[in-house]
Design a protein around this motif. Sequence first.
Motif, PDB file in Angstrom:
ATOM      1  N   THR A  18       0.654  -1.328  -0.091  1.00 47.32           N
ATOM      2  CA  THR A  18       0.085   0.013   0.052  1.00 47.32           C
ATOM      3  C   THR A  18       0.920   0.967  -0.006  1.00 47.32           C
ATOM      4  OG1 THR A  18      -0.264   0.004   2.516  1.00 47.32           O
ATOM      5  CG2 THR A  18      -1.834  -1.156   1.227  1.00 47.32           C
ATOM      6  N   GLY A  19       2.166   1.354   0.574  1.00 52.59           N
ATOM      7  CA  GLY A  19       2.816   2.256   0.505  1.00 52.59           C
ATOM      8  C   GLY A  19       3.079   2.842  -1.035  1.00 52.59           C
TER       9      GLY A  19
ATOM     10  N   TYR B 105       0.403   5.162  -2.063  1.00 49.58           N
ATOM     11  CA  TYR B 105       0.525   6.395  -1.662  1.00 49.58           C
ATOM     12  C   TYR B 105       1.704   7.128  -2.286  1.00 49.58           C
ATOM     13  CZ  TYR B 105      -2.683   5.581   2.170  1.00 49.58           C
ATOM     14  OH  TYR B 105      -3.719   5.105   2.640  1.00 49.58           O
ATOM     15  N   ARG B 106       2.689   6.376  -2.982  1.00 47.97           N
ATOM     16  CA  ARG B 106       3.845   7.028  -3.671  1.00 47.97           C
ATOM     17  C   ARG B 106       3.321   7.295  -4.772  1.00 47.97           C
ATOM     18  NH1 ARG B 106       9.160   5.951  -1.963  1.00 47.97           N
ATOM     19  NH2 ARG B 106       9.261   4.919  -0.009  1.00 47.97           N
TER      20      ARG B 106
ATOM     21  N   VAL C 144       6.169  11.823   0.371  1.00 49.21           N
ATOM     22  CA  VAL C 144       5.113  11.125   0.490  1.00 49.21           C
ATOM     23  C   VAL C 144       4.366  10.972   2.060  1.00 49.21           C
ATOM     24  CG1 VAL C 144       6.606   9.048   0.824  1.00 49.21           C
ATOM     25  CG2 VAL C 144       4.431   8.568   0.005  1.00 49.21           C
ATOM     26  N   SER C 145       5.052  11.056   2.770  1.00 48.75           N
ATOM     27  CA  SER C 145       4.444  11.044   4.182  1.00 48.75           C
ATOM     28  C   SER C 145       3.501  12.440   4.421  1.00 48.75           C
ATOM     29  CB  SER C 145       5.514  11.330   5.237  1.00 48.75           C
ATOM     30  OG  SER C 145       6.070  10.158   5.462  1.00 48.75           O
TER      31      SER C 145
ATOM     32  N   SER D 247       0.451  11.471   2.253  1.00 43.24           N
ATOM     33  CA  SER D 247      -0.304  10.339   3.085  1.00 43.24           C
ATOM     34  C   SER D 247      -1.042  10.552   4.061  1.00 43.24           C
ATOM     35  CB  SER D 247       0.429   9.079   2.977  1.00 43.24           C
ATOM     36  OG  SER D 247       1.741   9.312   3.926  1.00 43.24           O
TER      37      SER D 247
ATOM     38  N   ARG E 248      -6.397   9.550   1.836  1.00 44.98           N
ATOM     39  CA  ARG E 248      -6.296   8.174   2.767  1.00 44.98           C
ATOM     40  C   ARG E 248      -7.844   7.505   2.499  1.00 44.98           C
ATOM     41  NH1 ARG E 248      -1.946   7.410   5.489  1.00 44.98           N
ATOM     42  NH2 ARG E 248      -2.705   5.513   5.680  1.00 44.98           N
TER      43      ARG E 248
ATOM     44  N   GLY F 151       1.498  -1.994   5.063  1.00 42.26           N
ATOM     45  CA  GLY F 151       1.594  -0.617   5.127  1.00 42.26           C
ATOM     46  C   GLY F 151       1.740   0.027   6.594  1.00 42.26           C
ATOM     47  N   ARG F 152       0.563   0.939   6.979  1.00 39.47           N
ATOM     48  CA  ARG F 152       1.053   1.469   8.243  1.00 39.47           C
ATOM     49  C   ARG F 152      -0.626   1.478   8.967  1.00 39.47           C
ATOM     50  NH1 ARG F 152       4.663   2.226   5.365  1.00 39.47           N
ATOM     51  NH2 ARG F 152       6.503   3.393   5.814  1.00 39.47           N
ATOM     52  N   ASP F 153      -1.520   1.209   8.276  1.00 36.51           N
ATOM     53  CA  ASP F 153      -2.771   1.261   8.950  1.00 36.51           C
ATOM     54  C   ASP F 153      -3.541   0.012   8.491  1.00 36.51           C
ATOM     55  OD1 ASP F 153      -3.059   1.928   6.608  1.00 36.51           O
ATOM     56  OD2 ASP F 153      -4.591   3.437   6.706  1.00 36.51           O
TER      57      ASP F 153
ATOM     58  N   ARG G 169      17.866   0.608   3.746  1.00 33.14           N
ATOM     59  CA  ARG G 169      17.433   1.628   2.682  1.00 33.14           C
ATOM     60  C   ARG G 169      18.507   2.145   2.088  1.00 33.14           C
ATOM     61  NH1 ARG G 169      12.510   1.795   0.955  1.00 33.14           N
ATOM     62  NH2 ARG G 169      11.282   3.676   1.553  1.00 33.14           N
TER      63      ARG G 169
ATOM     64  N   ARG H  50      10.163  10.732   8.175  1.00 34.53           N
ATOM     65  CA  ARG H  50       8.975   9.920   7.884  1.00 34.53           C
ATOM     66  C   ARG H  50       8.420   9.233   8.957  1.00 34.53           C
ATOM     67  NH1 ARG H  50       8.712   6.304   3.377  1.00 34.53           N
ATOM     68  NH2 ARG H  50      10.900   5.648   3.152  1.00 34.53           N
TER      69      ARG H  50
ATOM     70  N   ASP I 124       4.508   9.737  10.165  1.00 32.26           N
ATOM     71  CA  ASP I 124       3.596   8.643  10.034  1.00 32.26           C
ATOM     72  C   ASP I 124       3.044   8.371  11.672  1.00 32.26           C
ATOM     73  OD1 ASP I 124       4.374   8.668   7.290  1.00 32.26           O
ATOM     74  OD2 ASP I 124       6.001   6.702   7.747  1.00 32.26           O
TER      75      ASP I 124
ATOM     76  N   ARG J 262       0.676  11.747  12.763  1.00 32.10           N
ATOM     77  CA  ARG J 262      -0.558  12.419  11.981  1.00 32.10           C
ATOM     78  C   ARG J 262      -1.635  12.216  12.481  1.00 32.10           C
ATOM     79  NH1 ARG J 262       0.556   8.333   7.182  1.00 32.10           N
ATOM     80  NH2 ARG J 262      -0.707   6.578   8.062  1.00 32.10           N
TER      81      ARG J 262
HETATM   82  O1   DC Z   1       6.088   1.578   2.750  1.00 32.52           O
HETATM   83  P1   DC Z   1       6.581   2.805   2.098  1.00 32.52           P
HETATM   84  O2   DC Z   1       7.962   3.319   2.881  1.00 32.52           O
HETATM   85  O3   DC Z   1       6.755   2.636   0.677  1.00 32.52           O
HETATM   86  O4   DC Z   1       5.506   3.947   2.364  1.00 32.52           O
HETATM   87  C1   DC Z   1       5.673   5.270   1.831  1.00 32.52           C
HETATM   88  C2   DC Z   1       4.820   6.455   2.706  1.00 32.52           C
HETATM   89  O5   DC Z   1       3.566   6.005   2.747  1.00 32.52           O
HETATM   90  C3   DC Z   1       5.294   6.083   4.344  1.00 32.52           C
HETATM   91  O6   DC Z   1       5.809   7.476   4.619  1.00 32.52           O
HETATM   92  C4   DC Z   1       3.824   6.007   4.975  1.00 32.52           C
HETATM   93  C5   DC Z   1       2.787   6.076   3.790  1.00 32.52           C
HETATM   94  N1   DC Z   1       1.892   4.953   4.103  1.00 32.52           N
HETATM   95  C6   DC Z   1       0.831   5.390   4.807  1.00 32.52           C
HETATM   96  O7   DC Z   1       0.611   6.392   5.410  1.00 32.52           O
HETATM   97  N2   DC Z   1      -0.250   4.238   4.873  1.00 32.52           N
HETATM   98  C7   DC Z   1      -0.105   3.046   4.308  1.00 32.52           C
HETATM   99  N3   DC Z   1      -0.810   2.187   4.340  1.00 32.52           N
HETATM  100  C8   DC Z   1       1.260   2.645   3.628  1.00 32.52           C
HETATM  101  C9   DC Z   1       2.138   3.727   3.476  1.00 32.52           C
END
Ligand code: DC
Length: 224
Positions: A36-37, A40-41, A100-101, A104, A110, A130-132, A158, A181, A185, A188
């Motif tokens: 899912t990142g 958002y990218r 990207v942060s 997103s 979102r 992802g994150r959520d 990285r 980030r 992240d 927010r």
């Molecule tokens: O996983 P990544 O580093 O490629 O994600 C890029 C950005 O997207 C990261 O800074 C946070 C955001 N992101 C998000 O807010 N929710 C998600 N489900 C996935 C990524």
Amino acid sequence: MKEKTFIIAIDGYSSCGKSTLAKTLAVKLGFTFIDTGAMYRAVTLYFLKNEVDFEDKEALERALAEIDIHIQNKDGENRLFLNGKDVSVDIRQMYVSDRVSEVSALKEVREAMVRQQRELGERTNIVMDGRDIGTVVFPHADLKIFMTASPEVRTQRRYEELLQKGEKISLEEVAVNLKHRDNIDTTREVSPLKKAEDAVFLDNSKMSREEQLDFVLDLVKERM
Ligand code: DC
């Protein structure tokens, strides 16, 4: 009646190997992998290329309506198409990572992405990272993993990834970007990164890829 799909949610900090684990897990289980990142990218790339002023809500909504994201999943690899064009490489560039942060964190962005992610999970068994994912997208996921690794390990990983892709960047710059980030992240307002109560914690600072895979496969077996 449609069979219920099996959903594995993998959340965690940037560059702790979520996608690598999710990908190998998906191949092993014959599931679809969704990063899912990358979605958002792709939105960020579109905004930057089209100079969308995302402070302007109308311009933001207009731009979101113009964006079509399609993910092709083949042998665990994701190819991401933005309005028909394969942007899988472009979305990993540093100028996208830098913004990207911010993108997103926007509520409208979102909502649009979460809607698409839920649709994907209704169709097929998936491993989504992802994150959520475990907190918002699939609060009833069959298995939730919350991943992390030390900031030093994540920076090094990285850095090596970017060097391999030919980006000219210092270790220091990577460390700054990751810290920035992490900060956005986790703080927010909308869907901040946090561990779901029922997620299994996985710190992989000192684990090999095989060890991580075995750890999660054992959990999958338990729950299937
Ligand atoms: O996983 P990544 O580093 O490629 O994600 C890029 C950005 O997207 C990261 O800074 C946070 C955001 N992101 C998000 O807010 N929710 C998600 N489900 C996935 C990524």
